[in-house]
Design a protein around this motif. Structure first.
Motif, PDB file in Angstrom:
ATOM      1  N   GLY A  15       0.788  -1.227   0.000  1.00 29.01           N
ATOM      2  CA  GLY A  15       0.000   0.000   0.000  1.00 29.01           C
ATOM      3  C   GLY A  15       0.818   1.274   0.000  1.00 29.01           C
ATOM      4  N   SER A  16       2.110   1.187   0.228  1.00 27.79           N
ATOM      5  CA  SER A  16       2.921   2.388   0.303  1.00 27.79           C
ATOM      6  C   SER A  16       4.354   2.074  -0.108  1.00 27.79           C
ATOM      7  CB  SER A  16       2.901   2.936   1.730  1.00 27.79           C
ATOM      8  OG  SER A  16       3.816   3.989   1.871  1.00 27.79           O
ATOM      9  N   THR A  17       4.977   3.009  -0.785  1.00 29.08           N
ATOM     10  CA  THR A  17       6.379   2.821  -1.162  1.00 29.08           C
ATOM     11  C   THR A  17       7.310   3.111   0.012  1.00 29.08           C
ATOM     12  OG1 THR A  17       6.475   5.108  -1.953  1.00 29.08           O
ATOM     13  CG2 THR A  17       5.955   3.380  -3.561  1.00 29.08           C
ATOM     14  N   GLU A  18       6.777   3.650   1.092  1.00 26.72           N
ATOM     15  CA  GLU A  18       7.599   3.947   2.264  1.00 26.72           C
ATOM     16  C   GLU A  18       8.127   2.675   2.917  1.00 26.72           C
ATOM     17  OE1 GLU A  18       5.370   6.388   4.882  1.00 26.72           O
ATOM     18  OE2 GLU A  18       5.140   7.996   3.404  1.00 26.72           O
ATOM     19  N   LEU A  19       7.472   1.542   2.640  1.00 28.23           N
ATOM     20  CA  LEU A  19       7.936   0.274   3.172  1.00 28.23           C
ATOM     21  C   LEU A  19       9.335  -0.055   2.657  1.00 28.23           C
ATOM     22  CD1 LEU A  19       7.185  -2.246   4.855  1.00 28.23           C
ATOM     23  CD2 LEU A  19       6.301  -3.244   2.756  1.00 28.23           C
ATOM     24  N   PHE A  20       9.624   0.370   1.418  1.00 34.05           N
ATOM     25  CA  PHE A  20      10.918   0.066   0.804  1.00 34.05           C
ATOM     26  C   PHE A  20      11.866   1.272   0.789  1.00 34.05           C
ATOM     27  CE2 PHE A  20       7.680  -2.584  -1.274  1.00 34.05           C
ATOM     28  CZ  PHE A  20       8.130  -3.833  -0.876  1.00 34.05           C
ATOM     29  N   ASN A  27      12.801  -3.060  11.390  1.00 35.72           N
ATOM     30  CA  ASN A  27      11.678  -4.004  11.369  1.00 35.72           C
ATOM     31  C   ASN A  27      10.959  -3.972  10.030  1.00 35.72           C
ATOM     32  OD1 ASN A  27      12.219  -4.828  13.948  1.00 35.72           O
ATOM     33  ND2 ASN A  27      10.732  -3.447  14.895  1.00 35.72           N
ATOM     34  N   SER A  28      10.770  -2.780   9.495  1.00 39.07           N
ATOM     35  CA  SER A  28      10.103  -2.646   8.200  1.00 39.07           C
ATOM     36  C   SER A  28      10.937  -3.279   7.093  1.00 39.07           C
ATOM     37  CB  SER A  28       9.852  -1.178   7.863  1.00 39.07           C
ATOM     38  OG  SER A  28       8.968  -0.606   8.784  1.00 39.07           O
ATOM     39  N   LEU A  29      12.229  -3.083   7.129  1.00 35.27           N
ATOM     40  CA  LEU A  29      13.098  -3.676   6.109  1.00 35.27           C
ATOM     41  C   LEU A  29      13.110  -5.203   6.213  1.00 35.27           C
ATOM     42  CD1 LEU A  29      16.094  -1.174   6.026  1.00 35.27           C
ATOM     43  CD2 LEU A  29      14.253  -1.450   4.355  1.00 35.27           C
ATOM     44  N   ALA A  30      13.124  -5.720   7.433  1.00 37.01           N
ATOM     45  CA  ALA A  30      13.089  -7.177   7.614  1.00 37.01           C
ATOM     46  C   ALA A  30      11.769  -7.743   7.094  1.00 37.01           C
ATOM     47  CB  ALA A  30      13.281  -7.530   9.084  1.00 37.01           C
ATOM     48  N   PHE A  31      10.671  -7.041   7.387  1.00 34.53           N
ATOM     49  CA  PHE A  31       9.369  -7.474   6.885  1.00 34.53           C
ATOM     50  C   PHE A  31       9.334  -7.416   5.362  1.00 34.53           C
ATOM     51  CE2 PHE A  31       5.139  -6.182   5.380  1.00 34.53           C
ATOM     52  CZ  PHE A  31       4.447  -7.335   5.681  1.00 34.53           C
ATOM     53  N   ALA A  32       9.846  -6.332   4.781  1.00 35.15           N
ATOM     54  CA  ALA A  32       9.858  -6.188   3.329  1.00 35.15           C
ATOM     55  C   ALA A  32      10.695  -7.285   2.680  1.00 35.15           C
ATOM     56  CB  ALA A  32      10.380  -4.809   2.936  1.00 35.15           C
ATOM     57  N   LYS A  33      11.820  -7.612   3.286  1.00 35.24           N
ATOM     58  CA  LYS A  33      12.677  -8.670   2.740  1.00 35.24           C
ATOM     59  C   LYS A  33      11.960 -10.019   2.787  1.00 35.24           C
ATOM     60  CE  LYS A  33      17.182 -10.808   3.196  1.00 35.24           C
ATOM     61  NZ  LYS A  33      18.411 -10.917   3.958  1.00 35.24           N
ATOM     62  N   ASP A  34      11.323 -10.322   3.923  1.00 30.24           N
ATOM     63  CA  ASP A  34      10.569 -11.575   4.026  1.00 30.24           C
ATOM     64  C   ASP A  34       9.424 -11.610   3.026  1.00 30.24           C
ATOM     65  OD1 ASP A  34      12.169 -12.612   5.969  1.00 30.24           O
ATOM     66  OD2 ASP A  34      10.836 -12.098   7.636  1.00 30.24           O
ATOM     67  N   LEU A  35       8.740 -10.489   2.855  1.00 27.95           N
ATOM     68  CA  LEU A  35       7.619 -10.415   1.913  1.00 27.95           C
ATOM     69  C   LEU A  35       8.085 -10.653   0.486  1.00 27.95           C
ATOM     70  CD1 LEU A  35       4.593  -9.784   1.605  1.00 27.95           C
ATOM     71  CD2 LEU A  35       5.233  -7.393   1.278  1.00 27.95           C
ATOM     72  N   LEU A  36       9.182 -10.026   0.108  1.00 31.14           N
ATOM     73  CA  LEU A  36       9.702 -10.208  -1.251  1.00 31.14           C
ATOM     74  C   LEU A  36      10.241 -11.618  -1.465  1.00 31.14           C
ATOM     75  CD1 LEU A  36      11.418  -6.766  -1.892  1.00 31.14           C
ATOM     76  CD2 LEU A  36       9.299  -7.643  -2.886  1.00 31.14           C
ATOM     77  N   ASN A  37      10.897 -12.175  -0.468  1.00 31.95           N
ATOM     78  CA  ASN A  37      11.363 -13.563  -0.592  1.00 31.95           C
ATOM     79  C   ASN A  37      10.189 -14.519  -0.802  1.00 31.95           C
ATOM     80  OD1 ASN A  37      14.090 -13.086  -0.414  1.00 31.95           O
ATOM     81  ND2 ASN A  37      14.168 -13.363   1.806  1.00 31.95           N
ATOM     82  N   TRP A  38       9.093 -14.287  -0.086  1.00 28.47           N
ATOM     83  CA  TRP A  38       7.917 -15.124  -0.263  1.00 28.47           C
ATOM     84  C   TRP A  38       7.300 -14.890  -1.642  1.00 28.47           C
ATOM     85  CZ3 TRP A  38       2.741 -14.270  -1.173  1.00 28.47           C
ATOM     86  CH2 TRP A  38       1.911 -15.383  -1.036  1.00 28.47           C
ATOM     87  N   ALA A  39       7.168 -13.644  -2.059  1.00 29.78           N
ATOM     88  CA  ALA A  39       6.517 -13.325  -3.330  1.00 29.78           C
ATOM     89  C   ALA A  39       7.291 -13.874  -4.528  1.00 29.78           C
ATOM     90  CB  ALA A  39       6.339 -11.816  -3.466  1.00 29.78           C
ATOM     91  N   PHE A  40       8.622 -13.827  -4.457  1.00 24.88           N
ATOM     92  CA  PHE A  40       9.441 -14.326  -5.565  1.00 24.88           C
ATOM     93  C   PHE A  40       9.859 -15.787  -5.381  1.00 24.88           C
ATOM     94  CE2 PHE A  40      10.207  -9.703  -6.015  1.00 24.88           C
ATOM     95  CZ  PHE A  40       9.659  -9.567  -7.280  1.00 24.88           C
TER      96      PHE A  40
END
Length: 194
Positions: A15-20, A27-40
């Motif tokens: 929902g926001s580019t601020e996550l990246f 914490n946000s970067l760790a979440f973003a990394k986990d999310l991208l690892n799952w998505a790809f």
């Protein structure tokens, strides 16, 4: 928002580019990394291998019969982003189905091997036909794991049943009593004269 669709594909909406952003918290970067690892699909991928089934007591006959004890095992691994490692869960189930499941039981993790092998020993049902060993494992965050093996369960041959069944003794007695009374009646009918 993350969603796994029908074929095992994955999609993610952010929902926001601020996550990246560069100024995001750890914490946000760790979440973003986990999310991208799952998505790809660098995380949450399951695979199976080494599916085997056999009789518990090995003999020269390779076909399964009704009421035989069967062993079933499968190796399940998870991709961790770098390598395949053993997958551990307590909710992996196997179904022994013809049209409907006759047996549905949880597979137990083999602690001795500790390589992702799940095993079960069960008794084949008292019904013959073409059966499937089926595993349909779907969990949130993981790729679906669906596979089956087909086998035949045959009835016992006539010479494999018990010779005399204890519960049938009244019927045996009735049969021999009828034969004896028929022979006695025939003998008396032929020997007695008017």
């Amino acid at each position: 928002y993350q969603r796994r669709v029908h074929g095992g594909s994955r999609m993610t909406f952010v929902g926001s580019t601020e996550l990246f952003a560069d100024g995001a918290t750890a914490n946000s970067l760790a979440f973003a990394k986990d999310l991208l690892n799952w998505a790809f699909q660098f995380r949450g991928i399951l695979r199976f291998s080494e599916v085997t089934h056999s009789k518990r007591v090995a003999d020269e006959k390779t076909t399964y019969r009704i009421r035989d004890w069967l062993n079933y095992s499968v190796k399940i691994e998870e991709f961790t982003g770098e390598q395949w490692s053993p997958y551990r869960a307590s909710d992996v189930q196997m179904e022994f189905t013809m049209i409907d499941p006759y047996i549905r039981q949880s597979l137990s993790y083999d602690e001795a091997l500790n390589d992702g092998t799940y095993k079960i020993t069960f008794q084949a049902p008292d019904t013959y036909g073409i059966f499937k060993f089926s595993v349909d494992y779907r969990r949130p965050g993981y790729s679906p794991l669906i596979f089956y093996n087909q086998t035949t369960v045959r009835p016992l041959k006539l010479n494999e049943y018990e010779r005399y069944i204890v519960a049938a003794y009244p019927y045996y007695t009735g049969t021999f009593a009828m034969m004896g009374s028929f022979i006695l009646f025939g003998f008396l009918f032929l020997q007695l004269k008017d």
